[in-house]
Write an enzyme that holds these catalytic residues in place. Sequence first.
Site, short mmCIF file in Angstrom:
data_model
loop_
_atom_site.label_atom_id
_atom_site.label_comp_id
_atom_site.label_asym_id
_atom_site.label_seq_id
_atom_site.Cartn_x
_atom_site.Cartn_y
_atom_site.Cartn_z
N LYS A 151 31.50 -25.32 33.68
CA LYS A 151 31.60 -26.58 33.99
C LYS A 151 31.43 -26.91 35.40
CE LYS A 151 35.59 -28.42 31.45
NZ LYS A 151 37.01 -28.36 31.10
N LYS A 164 27.99 -29.54 18.58
CA LYS A 164 29.74 -29.87 18.16
C LYS A 164 28.95 -31.00 18.02
CE LYS A 164 33.76 -27.99 19.00
NZ LYS A 164 34.86 -27.57 19.36
N LYS A 171 32.33 -35.77 23.17
CA LYS A 171 32.18 -36.80 23.57
C LYS A 171 30.72 -36.78 24.98
CE LYS A 171 36.06 -35.09 26.28
NZ LYS A 171 37.51 -34.72 26.23
#
Length: 343
Positions: free
Chosen positions: A119, A203, A206
């Site tokens: 991140k 996966k 979003k």
Amino acid sequence: MGETVGHERRVFSGVQPTGNLHLGNYLGAVKRFVEMQEQDVQTLYCVVDLHAITMPYDPRALRHATRELTAAFLACGLDPAKSILFNQSQVPAHAELTWLFNCVARIGWLNRMTQFKDKAGKNREAASVGIYAYPVLMAADILVYKATHVPVGEDQKQHLELARDIASKFNLDFGAPDFFPLPEPMIEGAATRVMSLRDGTKKMSKSDPSDLSRINLTDDADAIAQKIRKAQTDPEPLPSEEEGLEGRPGAANLVAIYAALADMPKAAVLAEFGGQPFSAFKPALAELAVAKVAPIAGRMREHLADPAHIDAVLADGAERAEAIAAPVARDAYEIAGLLRTRR
Ligand code: TRP
């Protein structure tokens, strides 16, 4: 669920209000949250807005996303009469316990967290302190309720281990054996891991730039049907046995989605559709997905049209959450030598 000695079973989980709730969130997480409401456990489900502000964000968008996620929870069947539904920032005990845990957790432990590395990206120096301390807040979320079971995705397993380490070190350092239970992760099974409709090896996410890669819980019937029609497959017909899905990620994903939506084993789906081409299977899947997902979108819209009701649900949930969390945070502070003389 396994026993956690001396502690009642209590389920806690959190979802970040960052928009775009999709089929993967529903089948992998929220559907299980709903099922756990029917078991003999207390369930707490939290919109983790304090986690959402660890990355750059817009305050207006956050407010909307918090209400939208709450609407999605309600639309998917989370019931305020059965679960405590609330948003994290309204229960100050999460942040209070986080500070204490910041002083229990070790920098070395946080340095090993792989999600922070992802991140924070290349420019780690410019990342917020919050994104670094994120797993400590997550530990506080769980332990401030002395939760024993935590349904999460595989990507959160390391954070759960950190929560256990923090709980053990607190109990040991302050001579309070068993004060915090060691929470058990309930990792989503491969069966409920929904993959991208464009690439069955990734996966469903979003943040995928292609909207065709996911079915959003806000998609209408046409959008859902179109996305399934365009979903990645291969030229072979469906196999009759599960082994036949090996090396066919797109096909395996669609079969898994069908099985999860229909609440049936994959073997049963293949028994029904084995030997048929995707031109036959896709319309059946589209019909099922529309039947299951479109009503959720409809109910979400109804809830979102009444934000005052959503806010009332969250206020009530926060009050009930606080009644559990505040005494635990107070006890933890006292155990750690922090004087609290106001009752
Ligand atoms: N980090 C979790 C996620 O991104 C969300 C979360 C925050 C959470 N606090 C939690 C999950 C506590 C379980 C328990 O999925």
